[in-house]
Design a protein around this motif. Structure first.
Motif, mmCIF file in Angstrom:
data_model
loop_
_atom_site.group_PDB
_atom_site.id
_atom_site.type_symbol
_atom_site.label_atom_id
_atom_site.label_comp_id
_atom_site.label_asym_id
_atom_site.label_seq_id
_atom_site.Cartn_x
_atom_site.Cartn_y
_atom_site.Cartn_z
ATOM 1 N N GLY A 1 0.804 -1.231 0.000
ATOM 2 C CA GLY A 1 0.000 0.000 0.000
ATOM 3 C C GLY A 1 0.832 1.274 0.000
ATOM 4 N N ARG A 2 0.118 2.389 -0.051
ATOM 5 C CA ARG A 2 0.706 3.711 -0.259
ATOM 6 C C ARG A 2 1.793 4.077 0.755
ATOM 7 N NH1 ARG A 2 -0.878 8.767 1.512
ATOM 8 N NH2 ARG A 2 -2.538 7.801 2.711
ATOM 9 N N GLY B 1 9.136 6.258 10.235
ATOM 10 C CA GLY B 1 9.508 7.617 10.652
ATOM 11 C C GLY B 1 9.509 8.573 9.485
ATOM 12 N N TYR B 2 8.779 8.204 8.437
ATOM 13 C CA TYR B 2 8.793 9.026 7.230
ATOM 14 C C TYR B 2 7.403 9.574 6.885
ATOM 15 C CZ TYR B 2 7.493 4.367 5.636
ATOM 16 O OH TYR B 2 6.895 3.143 5.535
ATOM 17 N N ILE B 3 6.501 9.497 7.856
ATOM 18 C CA ILE B 3 5.183 10.105 7.616
ATOM 19 C C ILE B 3 5.091 11.300 8.550
ATOM 20 C CG2 ILE B 3 2.687 9.779 7.684
ATOM 21 C CD1 ILE B 3 3.185 6.781 7.153
ATOM 22 N N MET B 4 5.379 12.490 8.018
ATOM 23 C CA MET B 4 5.381 13.699 8.830
ATOM 24 C C MET B 4 4.551 14.770 8.130
ATOM 25 S SD MET B 4 8.803 13.749 10.888
ATOM 26 C CE MET B 4 9.473 12.227 11.541
ATOM 27 N N GLU B 5 3.668 15.374 8.876
ATOM 28 C CA GLU B 5 2.771 16.391 8.312
ATOM 29 C C GLU B 5 2.539 17.482 9.345
ATOM 30 O OE1 GLU B 5 -0.711 14.002 7.318
ATOM 31 O OE2 GLU B 5 0.506 12.696 6.039
ATOM 32 N N GLU B 6 2.190 18.662 8.847
ATOM 33 C CA GLU B 6 1.814 19.762 9.748
ATOM 34 C C GLU B 6 0.648 19.279 10.616
ATOM 35 O OE1 GLU B 6 2.244 24.265 9.907
ATOM 36 O OE2 GLU B 6 2.825 23.150 8.132
ATOM 37 N N PHE B 7 0.675 19.587 11.919
ATOM 38 C CA PHE B 7 -0.324 18.983 12.809
ATOM 39 C C PHE B 7 -1.752 19.300 12.381
ATOM 40 C CE2 PHE B 7 -3.046 18.970 16.615
ATOM 41 C CZ PHE B 7 -3.061 17.592 16.788
ATOM 42 N N LYS C 1 -3.282 13.771 8.572
ATOM 43 C CA LYS C 1 -4.375 12.890 8.128
ATOM 44 C C LYS C 1 -4.585 11.748 9.132
ATOM 45 C CE LYS C 1 -2.595 12.345 3.807
ATOM 46 N NZ LYS C 1 -1.601 13.439 3.836
ATOM 47 N N GLU C 2 -5.861 11.401 9.294
ATOM 48 C CA GLU C 2 -6.192 10.287 10.184
ATOM 49 C C GLU C 2 -5.503 9.007 9.700
ATOM 50 O OE1 GLU C 2 -10.427 9.941 10.718
ATOM 51 O OE2 GLU C 2 -10.219 7.998 11.734
ATOM 52 N N SER C 3 -5.459 8.836 8.362
ATOM 53 C CA SER C 3 -4.841 7.604 7.821
ATOM 54 C C SER C 3 -3.328 7.592 8.110
ATOM 55 C CB SER C 3 -5.093 7.501 6.313
ATOM 56 O OG SER C 3 -4.557 8.624 5.661
ATOM 57 N N ASP D 1 0.042 2.134 14.041
ATOM 58 C CA ASP D 1 -0.141 0.687 13.827
ATOM 59 C C ASP D 1 1.187 -0.063 13.821
ATOM 60 O OD1 ASP D 1 -2.832 0.594 13.809
ATOM 61 O OD2 ASP D 1 -3.059 0.194 11.662
ATOM 62 N N VAL D 2 2.195 0.531 13.199
ATOM 63 C CA VAL D 2 3.497 -0.152 13.155
ATOM 64 C C VAL D 2 4.248 0.077 14.473
ATOM 65 C CG1 VAL D 2 5.731 -0.356 12.002
ATOM 66 C CG2 VAL D 2 3.678 0.108 10.654
ATOM 67 N N ASN D 3 4.427 1.348 14.824
ATOM 68 C CA ASN D 3 5.349 1.681 15.914
ATOM 69 C C ASN D 3 4.846 1.226 17.281
ATOM 70 O OD1 ASN D 3 6.456 2.985 13.734
ATOM 71 N ND2 ASN D 3 6.726 4.954 14.740
ATOM 72 N N LEU D 4 3.525 1.281 17.480
ATOM 73 C CA LEU D 4 3.039 0.950 18.825
ATOM 74 C C LEU D 4 2.265 -0.376 18.856
ATOM 75 C CD1 LEU D 4 3.176 1.944 21.682
ATOM 76 C CD2 LEU D 4 1.193 3.395 21.243
ATOM 77 N N LYS D 5 1.287 -0.513 17.935
ATOM 78 C CA LYS D 5 0.542 -1.783 17.929
ATOM 79 C C LYS D 5 1.472 -2.940 17.560
ATOM 80 C CE LYS D 5 -3.082 -4.165 15.434
ATOM 81 N NZ LYS D 5 -4.094 -4.067 14.389
ATOM 82 N N GLY D 6 2.388 -2.694 16.620
ATOM 83 C CA GLY D 6 3.342 -3.735 16.225
ATOM 84 C C GLY D 6 4.192 -4.178 17.412
#
Ligand code: NAD
Length: 277
Positions: free
Chosen positions: A45-46, A110-116, A120-122, A129-134
């Motif tokens: 996925g994306r 660590g590569y999904i960074m956006e202005e707060f 995006k919710e996604s 999902d990866v960093n904590l649920k994983g």
């Protein structure tokens, strides 16, 4: 030094070249561990494109290198967000090496960074999902196996400087890594009676594949060129350099060994003194 001889270790996210996971798995193998290289293997996925993940061919190459240095290794693809795959990862490890002693939760995004205000919710879900649920799923599967074995074990979470301090554009990453410290402390308290120690390592900046992406992102945001941005990180570091993957591998090998047998619930900074609380 073969102070981990006969132990079995899984390191998640250890299939990407130049990553912290690759360095950890190679050092654990050198110290005598039977190791399981595990990573996504294929893009999903994306948010998990080829350029960001450890591929099956990289995983296999790392196993070949460990074996050619006389280590014991297998590779098992696993998406740490999927409980069934995580259970299979532990089952395959036990089938091959007879037990599991060390689980290192290193897989991270660590590569999904956006202005707060535009976050995006996604994007939030992808990071958490990866960093904590994983880390939750892998710790749970590992703890169940270690409790069955009745010989204790070690769980080591690769958190971050972002587990101790805030960073702009990184609400999800920072929250996930702070959460990882909470998971570490809770599990240390609950699993101590089984002889399972649970610790975290908090690296500062390291130019891995992920680190390179962050250098590009933050230097652009700050209007600096890449080299000037990196130099600014070096300049504020008491030991005068950024981190190396080996710095983290050595800390993990220490926390996995009996040298640290009275340490649990710790969130250890490995940052050249940049982070100290
Ligand atoms: N590089 C740094 O500056 C730095 C600093 C602090 C903390 N960290 C942490 O260290 C860890 C390793 O990072 P790195 O810099 O070596 O980056 P990296 O991109 O080389 O490693 C991350 C690995 O996680 C894997 N991964 C991602 N999603 C996964 C999933 N769903 N299932 C299984 N594996 C998955 C990737 O494929 C990749 O191999 C991460 O948890 C990161 O947050 C890195």
């Amino acid at each position: 030094m073969k102070n981990l001889k006969g132990k079995t270790a899984i390191v998640t996210g250890s299939g990407r070249r130049k990553g912290i996971g690759e360095a950890i798995i190679k050092l654990l193998a050198k110290r005598g561990c039977n190791v399981v290289v595990t990573d996504l293997g294929e893009p999903t996925g994306r948010n998990f494109a080829k350029k960001h993940i450890g591929s099956s061919s990289e995983m296999k190459a790392i196993v070949r290198e460990i074996k050619s240095a006389k280590g014991q290794a297998i590779s098992v693809p696993c998406d740490v967000r999927k409980s069934k795959q995580v259970e299979e990862l532990v089952a395959k490890t036990v089938k091959k090496f007879g037990k599991l002693d060390i689980m290192v939760n290193n897989a991270g995004v660590g590569y999904i960074m956006e202005e707060f205000t535009d976050f995006k919710e996604s994007s939030w879900d992808a990071v958490l999902d990866v960093n904590l649920k994983g880390a939750f799923l892998c710790s749970q599967a590992a703890a169940r196996q270690m409790i069955r074995q009745k010989s204790g074990g070690c769980i080591i979470n690769i958190a971050s400087q972002a587990a101790k301090s805030g960073f702009p554009f990184a609400a999800a990453y920072t929250a996930s890594k702070h959460g990882m410290i909470g998971l570490t402390r809770s599990n240390a308290v609950e699993l101590g009676k089984y002889g399972i120690r649970v610790n975290a390592v908090c690296p500062n900046h390291i130019t891995t594949g992920l680190g390179h992406w962050q250098n590009e992102f933050f230097s652009k945001k700050l209007g600096m060129d890449y080299e000037t941005y990196l130099q600014a990180i070096v300049d504020k570091n008491p030991l005068g350099r950024t981190g190396l993957v080996q710095d983290i591998a050595k800390a993990v090998a220490f926390l996995a060994s009996d040298e640290s047998d009275y340490i649990t619930g710790e969130a250890m900074n490995v940052s050249g003194g940049e982070e100290y609380h």
